[in-house]
Design an enzyme around this catalytic site. Sequence first.
Site, short mmCIF file in Angstrom:
data_model
loop_
_atom_site.label_atom_id
_atom_site.label_comp_id
_atom_site.label_asym_id
_atom_site.label_seq_id
_atom_site.Cartn_x
_atom_site.Cartn_y
_atom_site.Cartn_z
N SER A 1 -10.98 -6.92 -0.06
CA SER A 1 -10.86 -8.06 -0.94
C SER A 1 -11.20 -9.12 -0.14
CB SER A 1 -9.36 -8.25 -1.17
OG SER A 1 -9.09 -9.48 -1.82
N TYR B 1 -0.07 -8.21 1.58
CA TYR B 1 -1.10 -7.64 0.68
C TYR B 1 -2.40 -8.05 1.60
CZ TYR B 1 -4.92 -7.63 -2.59
OH TYR B 1 -6.25 -7.58 -3.30
#
Length: 257
Positions: free
Chosen positions: A137, A150
């Site tokens: 990401s 995360y």
Amino acid sequence: MTALITGASAGLGEAFALQLAKQGADLVLVARSRNKLNLLAETLRGEANGQVTVLAADLSSADAVDNLIAEVILRDLKIDILVNNAGLGVFEDFLATTFAQQVQQVDLNVRALVALTHAFAPGMVERRCGGVINIASTAAFQPLAGASVYAASKAFVLSFTEALSLELEKTGVTITAACPGPVATHFFAKMNPTLNAKQMDQPTPVVRDILRGFERGERVVYPGKLANRLGTWGARFLPRNMILRLALKTTSKLNQS
């Protein structure tokens, strides 16, 4: 060619399945919902000639990961492409959530990804072809207060993938990390406030970009909007404290609490 796709029941995983099926790949679809996988498998069997195998599993469970690997071996499925797409993000302050919520991200985003790569990459090396696509990401490039675990898990995915790519660069096996920004999938559907369509990429072109980069042997792919890649440059060159505070503004808009 056989591709195993985790998180295959929706979003990027479904887009990977559709595009790889069109390329003639046999598919092994993995996700928690057997019903959703079966519906996707019916669609794929109607549109392509490849074999489709459905294996339901909750990969945040270590036992489920082990059982999945054992089932693939038992069925004598030779995995040529592994797409580690399954992921979980908790966009809340660390101390406002339970330990179970936070560690589930580590189990799914990190442990399962490493375990599946370790299980199936050796066969690729032996055959001197194929590869692994790990979905990281743009969150991998800076800490995200309000989504701390995360972002850290995605930083692990990026670092691990780049290192493994170098280790295997002379084996004929491609190891690629994909670093998309926000994509219009269920992952962001419950964010408060909801991101609008202009702020997100669509799954199909994102997956197209990823597969194109993978086929070229690229170590890191930045699919979707150019702004995604430009944002990672800022994380590298701006002062760290500035990056932390800018990132906090972003996660504050998405924070569910």
